[in-house]
Design an enzyme around this catalytic site. Structure first.
Site, PDB file in Angstrom:
ATOM      1  N   ASN A 178       0.818  -1.217   0.000  1.00  0.00           N
ATOM      2  CA  ASN A 178       0.000   0.000   0.000  1.00  0.00           C
ATOM      3  C   ASN A 178       0.855   1.271   0.000  1.00  0.00           C
ATOM      4  O   ASN A 178       0.584   2.211  -0.743  1.00  0.00           O
ATOM      5  CB  ASN A 178      -0.962  -0.002   1.194  1.00  0.00           C
ATOM      6  CG  ASN A 178      -1.928  -1.173   1.129  1.00  0.00           C
ATOM      7  OD1 ASN A 178      -2.009  -1.852   0.100  1.00  0.00           O
ATOM      8  ND2 ASN A 178      -2.653  -1.410   2.206  1.00  0.00           N
ATOM      9  N   HIS A 219     -18.412  36.674 -30.080  1.00  0.00           N
ATOM     10  CA  HIS A 219     -19.580  35.954 -30.628  1.00  0.00           C
ATOM     11  C   HIS A 219     -19.307  35.433 -32.038  1.00  0.00           C
ATOM     12  O   HIS A 219     -20.225  35.318 -32.847  1.00  0.00           O
ATOM     13  CB  HIS A 219     -20.826  36.855 -30.641  1.00  0.00           C
ATOM     14  CG  HIS A 219     -21.071  37.573 -29.359  1.00  0.00           C
ATOM     15  ND1 HIS A 219     -21.779  37.022 -28.308  1.00  0.00           N
ATOM     16  CD2 HIS A 219     -20.652  38.802 -28.924  1.00  0.00           C
ATOM     17  CE1 HIS A 219     -21.813  37.890 -27.298  1.00  0.00           C
ATOM     18  NE2 HIS A 219     -21.120  38.968 -27.650  1.00  0.00           N
ATOM     19  N   SER A 278      -7.632  13.199 -48.480  1.00  0.00           N
ATOM     20  CA  SER A 278      -8.843  12.377 -48.505  1.00  0.00           C
ATOM     21  C   SER A 278      -8.636  11.245 -49.493  1.00  0.00           C
ATOM     22  O   SER A 278      -8.003  11.420 -50.532  1.00  0.00           O
ATOM     23  CB  SER A 278     -10.035  13.228 -48.930  1.00  0.00           C
ATOM     24  OG  SER A 278     -11.069  12.400 -49.427  1.00  0.00           O
ATOM     25  N   LYS A 280      -8.518  17.565 -51.360  1.00  0.00           N
ATOM     26  CA  LYS A 280      -8.583  17.855 -49.935  1.00  0.00           C
ATOM     27  C   LYS A 280      -7.224  17.897 -49.239  1.00  0.00           C
ATOM     28  O   LYS A 280      -6.328  17.132 -49.543  1.00  0.00           O
ATOM     29  CB  LYS A 280      -9.445  16.799 -49.217  1.00  0.00           C
ATOM     30  CG  LYS A 280     -10.899  16.830 -49.590  1.00  0.00           C
ATOM     31  CD  LYS A 280     -11.631  18.008 -48.978  1.00  0.00           C
ATOM     32  CE  LYS A 280     -11.735  17.873 -47.509  1.00  0.00           C
ATOM     33  NZ  LYS A 280     -13.031  17.679 -46.971  1.00  0.00           N
TER      34      LYS A 280
HETATM   35  N1  ARG Z   1      -1.873  -3.307  -7.514  1.00  0.00           N
HETATM   36  C1  ARG Z   1      -2.208  -2.594  -6.335  1.00  0.00           C
HETATM   37  C2  ARG Z   1      -2.636  -1.174  -6.647  1.00  0.00           C
HETATM   38  O1  ARG Z   1      -2.415  -0.765  -7.720  1.00  0.00           O
HETATM   39  C3  ARG Z   1      -1.030  -2.551  -5.428  1.00  0.00           C
HETATM   40  C4  ARG Z   1      -1.375  -2.511  -3.964  1.00  0.00           C
HETATM   41  C5  ARG Z   1      -2.027  -3.772  -3.577  1.00  0.00           C
HETATM   42  N2  ARG Z   1      -2.282  -3.779  -2.208  1.00  0.00           N
HETATM   43  C6  ARG Z   1      -3.098  -4.694  -1.667  1.00  0.00           C
HETATM   44  N3  ARG Z   1      -3.296  -4.645  -0.412  1.00  0.00           N
HETATM   45  N4  ARG Z   1      -3.711  -5.582  -2.409  1.00  0.00           N
HETATM   46  O2  ARG Z   1      -3.210  -0.480  -5.850  1.00  0.00           O
END
Ligand code: ARG
Length: 471
Positions: A122, A168, A289, A295
């Protein structure tokens, strides 16, 4: 520091997270969840982040220094393999992180298992994405600067070219072509600023946030930030793993830039019509074209206009993706990638082709001049003339309006009327009204921001200086 090594991982074979699983992943699920087909594009960022992380782990005595060296060497070899096209990406290995980690294990053995200490995918993916957006900002900034330089070059070259200005889509007042072009340069200057602000907000290190709550090891995030060129360290771990504001920022800045390109493209399409005939399209930037031999089509401009739709759609996708996600990480976030890649590619290609096409457009100055006096474009100047001689502006406006109507019925223009004809419209007209022509109308608008040749020369110089100061 010594740590025992088993070399064995229990659970589902082939899955780095398989310890608590007994049964294999359904093949449909494997295909549905895999992101490697697109997130392989993040390999450089992913490896850079892992190298910085491994080095920090060793510095902090969290893993043995020799292991960190082995890991770093292995990661560098994998990067070489990927760049040489020798790396086999596997969708059973889900994403870029697990592909690289599994390849590292094949290459250096169980030591590879130490890399993911004090880290989660993450905070890893958030780091990859921030590095990617930062690099995209740098590329976009370079191309925006080149585009602005192209506008300035053409503005210098066409310093004397006059065109009709419109409101306009009706003839309004004459303007210098250079002034018109510098209006776009001003938009792209603000776009450059927005990309710079996007970069600054993206340039914060998420790594160290772990899965969501931080990690239990004595990590040194500041040193990782320094290694990776981040300006600071994300202050909240939940925010660090779940925030994709920086992706929205990029989409937003890119979408607006594409809208600016699209407006320009629309004008290029119009200007190249037989009706406008203001520009001739260079062969290198037009297409023909397959049925109509005569064209020469402005396809590049049309595609710029058309591609802006992608950037707008992708911005909406990113906002929609985020709007209902509870904290912290959710797999939804994996869907942030393809639209971002698409917008980056679209933006960079669009900026490059526009910067190349602009200097190749051939403007017809004679045609610009003729069209600038068509449609009674000097009427405002005549009303201003009367107002400067004490006539209330509304009365002046009405008198000149009536004169325009008279000319229209007689098939005349405001140029070449006699003094008697002017005086019939309003008695405050005197002989010097005959001096009002296209050049006088332009020269009169000499305050800052106006279209007088002198004012535009100052504008060109200021824009040039601004661009130079940024470099
Ligand atoms: N492929 C995941 C993404 O793009 C990577 C992180 C995945 N994390 C997880 N807890 N499955 O977000």
């Amino acid at each position: 520091m010594t740590t025992p090594t088993s070399g064995q991982t229990p659970g589902t074979p082939g899955k780095l997270w398989g310890g608590r699983f007994d049964a294999p992943t359904d093949t449909l699920v494997e295909a549905f969840t895999a992101s490697i087909d697109f997130d392989r594009r993040l390999y450089r960022e992913d490896i850079a982040g892992s190298i910085a992380h491994a080095r920090m782990l060793a510095r902090q005595d969290i893993i043995p220094a020799a292991d960190a060296e082995t890991i770093v060497a292995g990661l560098e070899a994998i990067r070489d393999d990927i760049e040489a096209g020798r790396f086999a990406f596997r969708s059973d290995r889900e994403d870029i992180h697990l592909n690289i980690e599994a390849a590292l294990a094949e290459r250096i053995g169980p030591t590879a298992g130490r890399l993911h200490t004090a880290r989660s995918r993450n905070d890893q993916i958030a780091t990859d994405m921030r590095l990617f957006v930062r690099a995209a900002c740098d590329e976009a900034t370079g191309l925006l600067r080149a585009l602005r330089a192209a506008f300035l070059d053409v503005a210098d070259r066409e310093a004397a070219t006059i065109i009709s200005g419109y409101t306009h889509m009706q003839h309004a007042q004459p303007v210098l072509l250079a002034h018109h072009l510098l209006a776009y340069e001003a938009m792209f200057t603000r776009d450059t600023e927005r990309i710079g602000q996007t970069r600054a907000r993206a340039n914060v290190l998420p790594l160290g946030a772990g899965a969501l709550a931080g990690v239990t090891f004595p990590i040194d995030r500041e040193s990782v930030a320094r290694d990776l060129g981040f300006n600071s360290v994300a202050a909240n771990s939940l925010d660090a793993v779940s925030d994709r504001d920086f992706v929205v920022d990029f989409h937003s800045a890119a979408a607006l830039t594409m809208v600016h390109l699209s407006r320009l493209a629309e004008e290029i399409v119009l200007w190249s019509t037989t009706e406008f005939a203001l520009i001739r399209l260079p062969d290198a930037f037009a297409t023909g074209s397959s049925i109509m031999p005569q064209k020469k089509n402005p396809d590049v401009a049309e595609l710029l206009r058309g591609k802006s739709a992608r950037a707008l759609g992708n911005l909406m996708q990113a906002l929609t993706l985020l709007k209902a996600q509870p904290l912290a990480y959710n797999r939804d976030l994996q869907e942030d990638k393809q639209p971002l890649f698409d917008t980056v590619d679209t933006l960079l290609a669009s900026l490059a082709v526009t910067a190349a096409m602009l200097p190749a457009l051939q403007f017809d100055a004679a045609r610009g001049r003729t069209s600038a006096i068509d449609g009674f474009a000097l009427a405002t100047d005549l009303a201003d003339y009367l107002a400067k001689r004490g006539v209330p502006f509304r009365e002046a406006h009405a008198a000149v309006g009536a004169l325009v109507a008279t000319c229209e019925r007689a098939g005349k223009t405001l140029i070449g009327l006699t003094l008697d004809e002017f005086r019939a419209a309003h008695p405050a007209f005197e002989a010097d009204v005959l001096a009002i022509d296209l050049d006088a109308a332009l020269a009169a608008r000499n305050a800052t921001g106006g279209t007088a040749p002198e004012a535009v020369a100052r504008e060109r110089a200021a824009a040039r200086a601004r661009l130079k100061a940024e470099a």
